[in-house]
Motif scaffolding. Structure first.
Motif, PDB file in Angstrom:
ATOM      1  N   UNK A   1      14.533  36.244  45.606  1.00 58.32           N
ATOM      2  CA  UNK A   1      14.555  35.224  46.659  1.00 58.32           C
ATOM      3  C   UNK A   1      13.347  35.443  47.560  1.00 58.32           C
ATOM      4  N   UNK A   2      12.566  34.389  47.753  1.00 60.53           N
ATOM      5  CA  UNK A   2      11.305  34.476  48.484  1.00 60.53           C
ATOM      6  C   UNK A   2      11.378  33.847  49.870  1.00 60.53           C
ATOM      7  N   UNK A   3      12.568  33.643  50.377  1.00 58.53           N
ATOM      8  CA  UNK A   3      12.703  33.073  51.710  1.00 58.53           C
ATOM      9  C   UNK A   3      12.835  31.571  51.698  1.00 58.53           C
TER      10      UNK A   3
ATOM     11  N   UNK B   1      25.304  38.870  54.855  1.00 61.19           N
ATOM     12  CA  UNK B   1      26.388  38.121  54.231  1.00 61.19           C
ATOM     13  C   UNK B   1      26.218  36.627  54.454  1.00 61.19           C
ATOM     14  N   UNK B   2      25.832  36.252  55.654  1.00 60.83           N
ATOM     15  CA  UNK B   2      25.648  34.833  55.957  1.00 60.83           C
ATOM     16  C   UNK B   2      24.492  34.232  55.158  1.00 60.83           C
ATOM     17  N   UNK B   3      23.424  34.989  54.979  1.00 61.01           N
ATOM     18  CA  UNK B   3      22.300  34.488  54.182  1.00 61.01           C
ATOM     19  C   UNK B   3      22.711  34.312  52.723  1.00 61.01           C
ATOM     20  N   UNK B   4      23.460  35.264  52.193  1.00 66.08           N
ATOM     21  CA  UNK B   4      23.913  35.137  50.804  1.00 66.08           C
ATOM     22  C   UNK B   4      24.806  33.919  50.646  1.00 66.08           C
ATOM     23  N   UNK B   5      25.726  33.710  51.593  1.00 63.55           N
ATOM     24  CA  UNK B   5      26.614  32.543  51.527  1.00 63.55           C
ATOM     25  C   UNK B   5      25.828  31.244  51.538  1.00 63.55           C
ATOM     26  N   UNK B   6      24.711  31.214  52.249  1.00 69.22           N
ATOM     27  CA  UNK B   6      23.941  29.977  52.391  1.00 69.22           C
ATOM     28  C   UNK B   6      22.986  29.723  51.235  1.00 69.22           C
ATOM     29  N   UNK B   7      22.381  30.794  50.687  1.00 70.39           N
ATOM     30  CA  UNK B   7      21.265  30.586  49.773  1.00 70.39           C
ATOM     31  C   UNK B   7      21.501  31.059  48.346  1.00 70.39           C
ATOM     32  N   UNK B   8      22.562  31.837  48.100  1.00 70.26           N
ATOM     33  CA  UNK B   8      22.801  32.321  46.736  1.00 70.26           C
ATOM     34  C   UNK B   8      23.676  31.336  45.980  1.00 70.26           C
TER      35      UNK B   8
END
Length: 234
Positions: A176-178, A84-91
């Motif tokens: 998403x490739x990182x 969830x935190x990654x989606x909030x930051x990068x999506x």
């Protein structure tokens, strides 16, 4: 009391009830003001929790939609929180909002020991947005909508060497490739699959046309082509 704990207790208090529970009674139970209860219930409703009722009347879960307790292992929960935190930051902004909404609902029905584990997760993806990041997030939303709606797009694009071109594409997926995103699409100009970096898309307009799956140029064909391509790089 932490907000996540209040949300959990509100849902627990409403679970299985046949009559509405007044906000004042919820407020007394949680030792907060009725205004706080109104705000918490509104947030739960916006997140999709099926609570019915209104201030001054009381609240209850919609008939036939009781929410069972969620059972996750501690490691499963940490994976969900990290994701969830990654989606909030990068999506894009849309997925970021939905990820936050999903986390609210998950935390609201977790047992106390797992809620505590969720709060103490030490895997972070700090949110950093400058004007360019905001532009990319908006572009991701635009591309995502086109993928879902099968809408043909006209892209003004610059490649890695800065050369400009205009492409009409059938958008198939986002990956998403990182470090960056790509739009996988069928390029009508090249008559082949191509990957486009959203950060290199200068403008994105819908042509007004939608597209259907055709043999050899649908999502499965794209994925098969990418597998062959990357296998050849090994």
């Amino acid at each position: 009391m932490r907000r996540a704990d209040r949300l959990f207790l509100i849902i627990n208090a409403l679970r299985g009830r046949r009559t509405a529970l007044p906000a004042r009674q919820l407020a007394d139970m949680l030792e907060v003001s009725p205004r706080t209860v109104y705000r918490d219930v509104a947030d739960l409703q916006l997140s999709g929790v099926p609570i019915e009722g209104e201030a001054g009347v009381g609240y209850m879960l919609r008939k036939g939609s009781d929410i069972p307790p969620l059972m996750f292992s501690a490691d499963e929960l940490e994976a969900l929180v990290a994701g969830t935190r990654f989606v909030r930051s990068f999506a894009g902004e849309r997925l970021a909002r939905e990820a936050q909404s999903a986390l609210i609902k998950i935390e609201a029905v977790l047992p106390p020991e797992l809620r505590e584990r969720s709060a103490k997760s030490k895997i972070f993806a700090p949110i950093w947005r400058d004007p360019e990041q905001n532009r990319i997030a908006a572009m991701l939303d635009c591309l995502h909508e086109a993928v879902l709606g099968r809408r043909v797009l006209c892209l003004a694009y610059r490649d890695v060497e800065g050369r400009a071109s205009t492409r009409e594409v059938e958008p198939l997926c986002l990956s998403f490739w990182g470090g960056s995103w790509t739009l996988g699409a069928w390029c009508r100009h090249r008559q082949a699959f191509r990957n486009f970096r959203p950060d290199r898309v200068e403008s994105c307009k819908e042509s007004g046309e939608t597209f259907a799956d055709l043999p050899g140029r649908d999502l499965q064909a794209y994925l098969d082509t990418m597998r062959v391509y990357y296998a050849g790089l090994e």
